[in-house]
Design a protein around this motif. Structure first.
Motif, PDB file in Angstrom:
ATOM      1  N   LEU A  61      -7.837  15.365  80.182  1.00 57.30           N
ATOM      2  CA  LEU A  61      -7.503  16.767  79.951  1.00 57.30           C
ATOM      3  C   LEU A  61      -6.012  16.938  79.684  1.00 57.30           C
ATOM      4  O   LEU A  61      -5.619  17.613  78.718  1.00 57.30           O
ATOM      5  CB  LEU A  61      -7.913  17.609  81.160  1.00 57.30           C
ATOM      6  N   PHE A  62      -5.179  16.335  80.498  1.00 60.44           N
ATOM      7  CA  PHE A  62      -3.728  16.471  80.317  1.00 60.44           C
ATOM      8  C   PHE A  62      -3.278  15.834  78.997  1.00 60.44           C
ATOM      9  O   PHE A  62      -2.415  16.394  78.301  1.00 60.44           O
ATOM     10  CB  PHE A  62      -2.983  15.856  81.505  1.00 60.44           C
ATOM     11  N   SER A  63      -3.864  14.701  78.646  1.00 59.56           N
ATOM     12  CA  SER A  63      -3.523  14.067  77.364  1.00 59.56           C
ATOM     13  C   SER A  63      -3.923  14.959  76.196  1.00 59.56           C
ATOM     14  O   SER A  63      -3.185  15.093  75.208  1.00 59.56           O
ATOM     15  CB  SER A  63      -4.219  12.704  77.251  1.00 59.56           C
ATOM     16  N   TRP A  64      -5.094  15.578  76.308  1.00 62.46           N
ATOM     17  CA  TRP A  64      -5.585  16.469  75.244  1.00 62.46           C
ATOM     18  C   TRP A  64      -4.656  17.672  75.096  1.00 62.46           C
ATOM     19  O   TRP A  64      -4.330  18.081  73.972  1.00 62.46           O
ATOM     20  CB  TRP A  64      -7.006  16.911  75.587  1.00 62.46           C
ATOM     21  N   ILE A  65      -4.204  18.250  76.210  1.00 59.63           N
ATOM     22  CA  ILE A  65      -3.282  19.390  76.152  1.00 59.63           C
ATOM     23  C   ILE A  65      -1.968  18.967  75.499  1.00 59.63           C
ATOM     24  O   ILE A  65      -1.408  19.700  74.660  1.00 59.63           O
ATOM     25  CB  ILE A  65      -3.038  19.961  77.565  1.00 59.63           C
ATOM     26  N   ARG A  66      -1.479  17.776  75.842  1.00 59.51           N
ATOM     27  CA  ARG A  66      -0.227  17.300  75.234  1.00 59.51           C
ATOM     28  C   ARG A  66      -0.375  17.115  73.714  1.00 59.51           C
ATOM     29  O   ARG A  66       0.554  17.381  72.955  1.00 59.51           O
ATOM     30  CB  ARG A  66       0.197  15.978  75.876  1.00 59.51           C
ATOM     31  N   LEU A  67      -1.547  16.683  73.283  1.00 57.26           N
ATOM     32  CA  LEU A  67      -1.796  16.555  71.843  1.00 57.26           C
ATOM     33  C   LEU A  67      -1.712  17.909  71.151  1.00 57.26           C
ATOM     34  O   LEU A  67      -1.173  18.021  70.044  1.00 57.26           O
ATOM     35  CB  LEU A  67      -3.169  15.930  71.602  1.00 57.26           C
ATOM     36  N   ARG A  68      -2.251  18.945  71.781  1.00 54.83           N
ATOM     37  CA  ARG A  68      -2.178  20.294  71.209  1.00 54.83           C
ATOM     38  C   ARG A  68      -0.718  20.756  71.112  1.00 54.83           C
ATOM     39  O   ARG A  68      -0.332  21.434  70.159  1.00 54.83           O
ATOM     40  CB  ARG A  68      -2.978  21.283  72.080  1.00 54.83           C
ATOM     41  N   HIS A  69       0.077  20.385  72.102  1.00 51.83           N
ATOM     42  CA  HIS A  69       1.497  20.744  72.082  1.00 51.83           C
ATOM     43  C   HIS A  69       2.228  19.999  70.963  1.00 51.83           C
ATOM     44  O   HIS A  69       3.001  20.605  70.210  1.00 51.83           O
ATOM     45  CB  HIS A  69       2.128  20.413  73.436  1.00 51.83           C
ATOM     46  N   THR A  70       1.970  18.708  70.854  1.00 46.63           N
ATOM     47  CA  THR A  70       2.613  17.896  69.815  1.00 46.63           C
ATOM     48  C   THR A  70       2.270  18.411  68.423  1.00 46.63           C
ATOM     49  O   THR A  70       3.101  18.371  67.504  1.00 46.63           O
ATOM     50  CB  THR A  70       2.183  16.423  69.947  1.00 46.63           C
ATOM     51  N   ALA A  71       1.048  18.941  68.284  1.00 47.47           N
ATOM     52  CA  ALA A  71       0.610  19.483  66.993  1.00 47.47           C
ATOM     53  C   ALA A  71       1.216  20.850  66.708  1.00 47.47           C
ATOM     54  O   ALA A  71       0.996  21.417  65.629  1.00 47.47           O
ATOM     55  CB  ALA A  71      -0.911  19.569  66.967  1.00 47.47           C
ATOM     56  N   GLY A  72       1.947  21.409  67.674  1.00 48.72           N
ATOM     57  CA  GLY A  72       2.592  22.702  67.465  1.00 48.72           C
ATOM     58  C   GLY A  72       1.659  23.885  67.577  1.00 48.72           C
ATOM     59  O   GLY A  72       1.957  24.966  67.057  1.00 48.72           O
ATOM     60  N   GLU A  73       0.534  23.713  68.268  1.00 45.49           N
ATOM     61  CA  GLU A  73      -0.440  24.792  68.399  1.00 45.49           C
ATOM     62  C   GLU A  73      -0.008  25.804  69.457  1.00 45.49           C
ATOM     63  O   GLU A  73       0.730  25.485  70.381  1.00 45.49           O
ATOM     64  CB  GLU A  73      -1.819  24.210  68.749  1.00 45.49           C
ATOM     65  N   ARG A  74      -0.484  27.019  69.311  1.00 47.52           N
ATOM     66  CA  ARG A  74      -0.182  28.091  70.261  1.00 47.52           C
ATOM     67  C   ARG A  74      -1.240  28.111  71.359  1.00 47.52           C
ATOM     68  O   ARG A  74      -2.428  28.209  71.074  1.00 47.52           O
ATOM     69  CB  ARG A  74      -0.160  29.430  69.516  1.00 47.52           C
ATOM     70  N   PHE A  75      -0.799  28.022  72.607  1.00 44.24           N
ATOM     71  CA  PHE A  75      -1.722  28.084  73.732  1.00 44.24           C
ATOM     72  C   PHE A  75      -0.931  28.287  75.024  1.00 44.24           C
ATOM     73  O   PHE A  75       0.291  28.128  75.065  1.00 44.24           O
ATOM     74  CB  PHE A  75      -2.557  26.797  73.847  1.00 44.24           C
ATOM     75  N   ALA A  76      -1.656  28.633  76.085  1.00 47.36           N
ATOM     76  CA  ALA A  76      -1.097  28.724  77.432  1.00 47.36           C
ATOM     77  C   ALA A  76      -1.793  27.690  78.309  1.00 47.36           C
ATOM     78  O   ALA A  76      -2.751  27.036  77.886  1.00 47.36           O
ATOM     79  CB  ALA A  76      -1.288  30.130  77.990  1.00 47.36           C
ATOM     80  N   ILE A  77      -1.309  27.538  79.533  1.00 51.43           N
ATOM     81  CA  ILE A  77      -1.954  26.684  80.521  1.00 51.43           C
ATOM     82  C   ILE A  77      -2.798  27.581  81.431  1.00 51.43           C
ATOM     83  O   ILE A  77      -2.289  28.526  82.021  1.00 51.43           O
ATOM     84  CB  ILE A  77      -0.920  25.924  81.377  1.00 51.43           C
ATOM     85  N   GLY A  78      -4.110  27.291  81.551  1.00 56.42           N
ATOM     86  CA  GLY A  78      -4.912  28.124  82.430  1.00 56.42           C
ATOM     87  C   GLY A  78      -6.406  28.068  82.106  1.00 56.42           C
ATOM     88  O   GLY A  78      -6.784  27.659  81.023  1.00 56.42           O
ATOM     89  N   GLU A  79      -7.236  28.360  82.971  1.00 55.96           N
ATOM     90  CA  GLU A  79      -6.980  28.970  84.252  1.00 55.96           C
ATOM     91  C   GLU A  79      -6.831  27.878  85.302  1.00 55.96           C
ATOM     92  O   GLU A  79      -7.683  26.992  85.394  1.00 55.96           O
ATOM     93  CB  GLU A  79      -8.136  29.914  84.594  1.00 55.96           C
ATOM     94  N   VAL A  80      -5.770  27.927  86.060  1.00 58.80           N
ATOM     95  CA  VAL A  80      -5.507  26.927  87.087  1.00 58.80           C
ATOM     96  C   VAL A  80      -5.157  27.650  88.390  1.00 58.80           C
ATOM     97  O   VAL A  80      -4.905  28.852  88.387  1.00 58.80           O
ATOM     98  CB  VAL A  80      -4.365  25.974  86.671  1.00 58.80           C
ATOM     99  N   GLY A  81      -5.143  26.923  89.499  1.00 56.31           N
ATOM    100  CA  GLY A  81      -4.790  27.590  90.746  1.00 56.31           C
ATOM    101  C   GLY A  81      -5.352  26.902  91.962  1.00 56.31           C
ATOM    102  O   GLY A  81      -5.451  25.670  92.013  1.00 56.31           O
ATOM    103  N   LEU A  82      -5.771  27.716  92.941  1.00 56.00           N
ATOM    104  CA  LEU A  82      -6.237  27.201  94.230  1.00 56.00           C
ATOM    105  C   LEU A  82      -7.596  27.806  94.594  1.00 56.00           C
ATOM    106  O   LEU A  82      -7.874  28.965  94.255  1.00 56.00           O
ATOM    107  CB  LEU A  82      -5.203  27.504  95.317  1.00 56.00           C
TER     108      LEU A  82
END
Length: 260
Positions: free
Chosen positions: A75-96
């Motif tokens: 999951l974290f690797s996939w999110i980093r790929l989206r960032h490297t590609a310059g895509e628009r997104f937020a982190i979520g939903e995360v929490g406790l």
């Protein structure tokens, strides 16, 4: 703007009609939060079909059993790929996992919160590193724990959705500049009404958390994004502002926070 919606949790045959109706009813955009990797992938696909109108957020919802370390790494690797590609997104939903922990306690069962705290630390570090907004599920005493984690990692753009908590943590969150979103239950829940009284309107947004159902005047009705406008009208009443003015402020807040 519906600042927190689980688009992917609606039945596949409902999603297109749901979004079409929302935009026709005056919803400018929705933030589509994710439950896990598969949810994130689906929300990305939906967002690509509605460029600028569906803003995705990728993460792992805490009210469920944790996946393996390998699955989290994926999951974290996939999110980093989206960032490297310059895509628009937020982190979520995360929490406790407040509600899961509460259920375990009421049933007299042990519950280990440590892995969830560690995962939130990891997501907060990622949000800080990538300079992305983070969407949080952290209520009552968990909110203070989340604030500690955000502060350790220097995260400033934090959005606590459907927040409930003590006056002390409300003051702490407001002073930190964190955002809070209010659901349609502001129509009938005194706790949420009091939150709307206390929190600065410049740090408020509205959401539905759909398809989660509501009570009061919404009992038996399916949750749809346009119901966020009802929450905006109640906030206007509470803040003693004209409804169009409050709606304008809430929309501007959401645009600013998510960089839209």
């Amino acid at each position: 703007m519906d600042a927190h919606l689980h688009v992917d949790l609606y039945a596949e045959e409902e999603r297109e009609a749901l979004l079409a109706a929302a935009f026709a009813e005056g919803v400018e955009a929705v933030v589509a939060v994710s439950m896990h990797l598969q949810s994130s992938v689906l929300n990305r696909e939906i967002a690509q079909r509605y460029d600028g109108r569906v803003h995705p957020a990728y993460g792992f919802h805490p009210e469920q059993p944790l996946p393996s370390e390998a699955e989290l790494d994926e999951l974290f690797s996939w999110i980093r790929l989206r960032h490297t590609a310059g895509e628009r997104f937020a982190i979520g939903e995360v929490g406790l996992p407040y509600y899961t922990r509460l259920e375990a306690s009421q049933a007299g069962m042990p519950f280990d919160e440590k892995p969830y705290l560690e995962l939130l630390e990891r997501f907060a570090a990622l949000a800080s590193e990538l300079d992305r907004p983070i969407v949080l599920h952290a209520v009552y005493e968990d909110a203070a724990k989340a604030c500690d984690i955000l502060e350790r990692h220097g995260v400033r753009r934090a959005h606590f959705h459907w927040f409930k908590g003590s006056e002390d943590v409300v003051r702490r969150m407001a002073a930190s500049g964190y955002m809070v979103s209010v659901t349609p239950d502001v129509a009938y829940e005194e706790e949420i009404q009091q939150l709307a009284v206390q929190y600065p309107i410049e740090q408020l947004m509205v959401e539905t958390d759909g398809p989660w159902p509501f009570e009061g005047p919404y009992a038996g009705k399916p949750t749809r994004p346009a119901m966020a406008a009802d929450a905006a009208r109640h906030i206007a009443d509470i803040k003693r502002l004209p409804a169009p003015e409050a709606a304008k402020i809430l929309l501007a807040n959401t645009r600013r926070f998510y960089g839209l």
